[in-house]
Motif scaffolding. Structure first.
Motif, PDB file in Angstrom:
ATOM      1  N   GLU A 286       1.253  -1.485  -0.369  1.00 49.44           N
ATOM      2  CA  GLU A 286      -0.164  -0.112   0.043  1.00 49.44           C
ATOM      3  C   GLU A 286       0.729   1.700  -0.103  1.00 49.44           C
ATOM      4  OE1 GLU A 286      -2.879   0.515  -0.222  1.00 49.44           O
ATOM      5  OE2 GLU A 286      -3.439  -1.626  -0.839  1.00 49.44           O
ATOM      6  N   ARG A 289       1.260   2.230  -3.183  1.00 46.40           N
ATOM      7  CA  ARG A 289       0.135   2.965  -4.904  1.00 46.40           C
ATOM      8  C   ARG A 289       0.184   4.572  -4.322  1.00 46.40           C
ATOM      9  NH1 ARG A 289      -4.314   0.793  -5.124  1.00 46.40           N
ATOM     10  NH2 ARG A 289      -3.782  -0.647  -3.248  1.00 46.40           N
ATOM     11  N   ILE A 290      -0.095   4.478  -6.298  1.00 47.98           N
ATOM     12  CA  ILE A 290       0.490   6.313  -6.206  1.00 47.98           C
ATOM     13  C   ILE A 290      -1.442   6.406  -6.846  1.00 47.98           C
ATOM     14  CG2 ILE A 290       1.131   8.082  -8.495  1.00 47.98           C
ATOM     15  CD1 ILE A 290       3.691   5.870  -8.211  1.00 47.98           C
ATOM     16  N   THR A 291      -1.595   7.278  -6.842  1.00 51.41           N
ATOM     17  CA  THR A 291      -3.265   7.654  -7.168  1.00 51.41           C
ATOM     18  C   THR A 291      -2.225   9.008  -7.772  1.00 51.41           C
ATOM     19  OG1 THR A 291      -3.147   9.557  -5.236  1.00 51.41           O
ATOM     20  CG2 THR A 291      -4.282   7.282  -4.755  1.00 51.41           C
ATOM     21  N   HIS A 292      -3.682   8.927  -9.443  1.00 56.62           N
ATOM     22  CA  HIS A 292      -4.346   9.506 -10.701  1.00 56.62           C
ATOM     23  C   HIS A 292      -4.332  10.923  -9.812  1.00 56.62           C
ATOM     24  CE1 HIS A 292      -3.486   6.433 -12.495  1.00 56.62           C
ATOM     25  NE2 HIS A 292      -4.168   5.770 -12.419  1.00 56.62           N
ATOM     26  N   GLY A 295      -2.688  15.402  -4.506  1.00 61.42           N
ATOM     27  CA  GLY A 295      -2.769  15.791  -3.594  1.00 61.42           C
ATOM     28  C   GLY A 295      -4.475  17.505  -4.011  1.00 61.42           C
ATOM     29  N   GLU A 298      -6.983  15.434  -5.499  1.00 61.63           N
ATOM     30  CA  GLU A 298      -7.365  14.525  -4.562  1.00 61.63           C
ATOM     31  C   GLU A 298      -8.670  15.177  -3.899  1.00 61.63           C
ATOM     32  OE1 GLU A 298      -8.327  11.257  -5.282  1.00 61.63           O
ATOM     33  OE2 GLU A 298      -6.699  11.725  -7.223  1.00 61.63           O
ATOM     34  N   LYS A 301     -11.952  16.989  -4.677  1.00 59.69           N
ATOM     35  CA  LYS A 301     -12.595  15.938  -5.027  1.00 59.69           C
ATOM     36  C   LYS A 301     -13.488  15.093  -3.925  1.00 59.69           C
ATOM     37  CE  LYS A 301     -12.913  11.015  -7.607  1.00 59.69           C
ATOM     38  NZ  LYS A 301     -12.546   9.811  -8.276  1.00 59.69           N
ATOM     39  N   GLU A 302     -12.502  15.222  -2.329  1.00 58.23           N
ATOM     40  CA  GLU A 302     -13.216  14.733  -1.744  1.00 58.23           C
ATOM     41  C   GLU A 302     -14.191  16.162  -0.568  1.00 58.23           C
ATOM     42  OE1 GLU A 302     -10.513  13.549   1.226  1.00 58.23           O
ATOM     43  OE2 GLU A 302      -9.858  12.285   0.106  1.00 58.23           O
TER      44      GLU A 302
END
Length: 330
Positions: A286, A289-292, A295, A298, A301-302
């Motif tokens: 984990e 893990r790299i999110t597209h 930050g 993201e 978005k949240e």
């Protein structure tokens, strides 16, 4: 006049790289400080000279043939006679590449087998064993005989053979100290061996040459060759001043990221040798893990999702209040 300009232009293109090369320091590959590196440098120089001779011969023949068989005004209508292939020429064109390959293959194979063993002149000496464990993105060095572990630097005695037993805690990487020897890969669940010797005390640059992620550029280490007296003094200093390495601390070291230098008493070989498996106990997938997107994207978005949910809740409450009001009117 045009021909002269072209000549000056070509000479300028040839001279510029020479001046630019003078701005850089000496290439480490061509500045060997040990017998292993010297053998490899000799092989590289031999190969370059051989290839330059071949290129020179090819260009001379190329210019000669173009000049000799160039088109002339007085033979514009000339038709050459039909000729069959020449068997001797065909044999020659086949033999020459074979000879070139053999001329490169023999010294290359000889050198490769030579550097796989303790260098000549040191066969009678017992090598110092250092376990090398590569991780993302740092180098971990274990001295089982001295019961010492370091991160991102190695101290070794000069004029003494060193045997590196190398493995990886995760991705495949490449161990390289250009002034002392060639590069060799580190791989998980297996062990590779490398023998090196430093002629004299000095500091030598080492790094990973196999791209393996975002921290690759900073995956460097230093090899400090010392006199045997200085090396023994360093070992004694570590024994009296360094903290003990715990399994929990070792797990933190293995987390992906770049670190500075560290020194510990005892080694991780007490719990695990990554050459024989078990790395999954210490590696958390984990953490890789790299999110597209970045930050901020993201977070936005949240925040948008939370605002949408609040809006839906408010609409539902208003609808419910309106229904209750209508019902009371009835």
């Amino acid at each position: 006049m045009k021909a002269m300009k072209k000549l000056i232009y070509l000479l300028t293109l040839l001279v510029i790289p020479i001046f630019l090369a003078g701005c850089e320091s000496k290439l480490l590959v061509f500045d060997p400080k040990g017998p292993v590196a010297r053998s490899l440098t000799d092989l590289i120089v031999y190969s370059i000279i051989l290839m330059l001779v071949i290129v020179l011969v090819v260009f001379v023949l190329f210019v000669y043939i173009i000049w000799k068989y160039r088109v002339r005004k007085d033979d514009a209508d000339f038709e050459p006679k039909e000729e069959k292939g020449n068997h001797w020429l065909e044999i020659t064109w086949f033999t020459i590449p074979v000879i070139i390959v053999i001329a490169l293959m023999i010294p290359t194979a000889k050198t490769i087998y030579e550097v796989e063993n303790i260098p000549q002149g040191y066969e009678e000496e017992e090598p110092l064993v250092i376990h090398v464990t590569s991780a993302d993105w740092k180098w971990i060095f274990s001295y089982p005989e001295q019961d010492i572990e370091t991160v991102n630097y190695i101290n070794i005695p000069a004029d003494h053979p060193i045997q590196f037993k190398m493995t990886s805690a995760g991705t495949m990487q490449s161990f390289w100290v250009p002034e002392l020897g060639g590069q060799k890969y580190t791989m998980a669940n297996m062990q590779t061996n490398l023998f090196l010797v430093a002629d004299k005390p000095g500091s030598f640059y080492g790094r990973n040459t196999s791209f393996n992620g975002r921290g690759y550029a900073h995956m460097e280490f230093e090899v400090q060759a010392q006199t045997k007296e200085d090396f023994n003094e360093w070992v004694n200093d570590v024994k009296t001043t360094a903290m003990d390495l715990t399994e929990e601390k070792y797990g933190e070291i293995l987390e992906p990221g770049n670190l500075g230098r560290m020194t510990f008493n005892n080694t991780h070989l007490e719990w695990i040798d990554h050459a024989h498996g078990g790395s999954e106990k210490y590696i958390d997938p984990e953490l890789y893990r790299i999110t597209h997107g970045d930050g901020k994207h993201e977070e936005d978005k949240e925040e948008t999702e939370v605002q949408t949910e609040e809006s839906h809740t408010e609409v539902e409450e208003e609808t419910s209040d309106s229904a209750d009001t209508a019902h009371s009117h009835h």
